[in-house]
Enzyme design. Structure first.
Site, PDB file in Angstrom:
ATOM      1  N   LYS A   1     -13.012  -7.950   0.714  1.00  0.00           N
ATOM      2  CA  LYS A   1     -14.209  -7.143   0.951  1.00  0.00           C
ATOM      3  C   LYS A   1     -13.956  -5.659   0.721  1.00  0.00           C
ATOM      4  CE  LYS A   1     -13.417  -7.076   5.980  1.00  0.00           C
ATOM      5  NZ  LYS A   1     -12.228  -7.929   5.929  1.00  0.00           N
TER       6      LYS A   1
ATOM      7  N   LYS B   1       0.820  -1.208   0.000  1.00  0.00           N
ATOM      8  CA  LYS B   1       0.000   0.000   0.000  1.00  0.00           C
ATOM      9  C   LYS B   1       0.857   1.263   0.000  1.00  0.00           C
ATOM     10  CE  LYS B   1      -4.055  -2.101   2.138  1.00  0.00           C
ATOM     11  NZ  LYS B   1      -4.995  -2.092   3.295  1.00  0.00           N
TER      12      LYS B   1
ATOM     13  N   LYS C   1      -7.055 -12.113  -4.197  1.00  0.00           N
ATOM     14  CA  LYS C   1      -8.000 -12.564  -3.183  1.00  0.00           C
ATOM     15  C   LYS C   1      -9.354 -11.884  -3.356  1.00  0.00           C
ATOM     16  CE  LYS C   1      -7.816 -11.113   1.104  1.00  0.00           C
ATOM     17  NZ  LYS C   1      -7.528 -10.891   2.545  1.00  0.00           N
TER      18      LYS C   1
END
Length: 344
Positions: free
Chosen positions: A200, A112, A197
């Site tokens: 969410k 990130k 992956k």
């Protein structure tokens, strides 16, 4: 009795991956075989830009879905991280034991931070330090086992390292935990990008089946899943990641074995249809129970209140011991407590 701790972060709507990789095992296995704590780790949701109202809404939704998936407050402790002060109290002590190098090697921070640098920005300091908070989540409860997906194993290893280091430097205080991974579907992949992956926090909706998706929506997403070149249905995670993902999802929903299931299909279409129906059926009871719980919000609030009280009672002795061990002066308490003379 073995003590198990695991948490779920309210940064997005919970997915099929969350359910198959974690929540279902918590309900069917972990709460029955152990002294189990399951936590909505809302403090972790603050490491990135966020809408406060959305974090609160997703925290309540996550708690409701944990109960809908089968967690029983009579068997386990369900609570919200920020409701128990011991998490933040212990996190700072562990920051005083962790090193800068350890934090900067953590995969999520590296990825990130690099992405933000390319955009000309920077990440929040909490993104660098949150693995220590995660370690505090685990160590505060004397946790023996942490059921996690494969991508989270690094964080449990950090908790182990910090526990050992603290024990060596300041005296035995923490249980050294271990990570456990479910045997199938520990990491459900995105249906449109089977190398990533099913997260969410990802906004690429067509590749993600959410637990609360309507049956027709979930079915359509699976039927449109990316497959691979070739025509044979073969379980090969490296060469055929799209088909392997579908086989693993089907196996996790039906209780089968991905490699054995591959031999039962002559075409990708048949595999997709069966996988789609299996997904719809495995999520159906969760969605129905969620609807019932939403009609009784006071029940969920009561579960979280009672869970926080139990969690606090479990964590406080360990955290207080850590405060004494590292050299902090115990707070005076009671009407007759002596007053410290700062001049001495």
């Amino acid at each position: 009795m073995t003590r198990v701790f695991s948490g779920i972060k309210p940064t997005g709507h919970l997915t099929l991956g969350n359910y198959l990789g974690a929540m279902r095992q918590w309900a069917t296995l972990d709460q029955h075989r152990s002294e189990a704590l399951f936590c909505i780790v809302d403090l972790h949701a603050l490491t990135v830009d966020h809408d406060p109202a959305r974090v609160r809404r997703l925290s309540r939704q996550a708690a409701t879905l944990l109960l809908a998936s089968g967690l029983d407050p009579a068997l386990c402790t369900v609570f919200v991280q920020s409701h128990v002060d011991e998490h933040a109290r212990l996190s700072y002590l562990l920051e005083c034991v962790a090193t800068d190098g350890e934090m900067r090697r953590m995969i999520q921070y590296k990825e990130k931070a690099a992405r933000e640098r390319r955009r000309g920005g920077s990440v929040r300091l909490s993104l660098l330090t949150y693995p220590v908070l995660m370690a505090a989540d685990i160590l505060a409860y004397g946790t023996d086992e942490v059921p996690v997906g494969q991508d989270q194993t690094q964080h449990v290893e950090l908790a182990r390292d910090l526990a050992v280091r603290f024990n060596q430097q300041y005296g035995h205080t923490f249980v050294v935990p271990r990570a456990t991974n479910p045997p199938v579907a520990a990491r459900v992949m995105n249906l449109q990008d089977p190398l990533s992956k099913m997260g969410k926090s990802d906004d690429t909706g067509p590749g993600i089946v959410y637990v609360l998706d309507e049956p027709d929506v979930a079915r359509k997403k699976v039927m449109r899943a990316v497959t691979d070149s070739g025509r044979d249905v073969v379980y090969d995670r490296e060469a055929r990641p799209g088909v392997a993902n579908l086989l693993e999802i089907l196996a996790a929903c039906s209780g089968g074995d991905p490699e054995a299931l591959a031999g039962a299909y002559a075409s990708y279409g048949d595999l997709k249809r069966d996988a789609a129906e299996a997904v719809v059926e495995v999520l159906r009871p969760v969605r129905e129970r969620h609807r019932e719980l939403c009609a009784d919000p006071g029940h969920v609030e009561g579960v979280l209140r009672d869970g926080a009280e139990r969690a606090r009672a479990m964590a406080r002795p360990t955290v207080d011991t850590a405060y004494r061990a590292i050299g902090l002066l115990p707070a005076a308490s009671g009407a007759g407590a002596p007053v410290l003379n700062a001049a001495r």
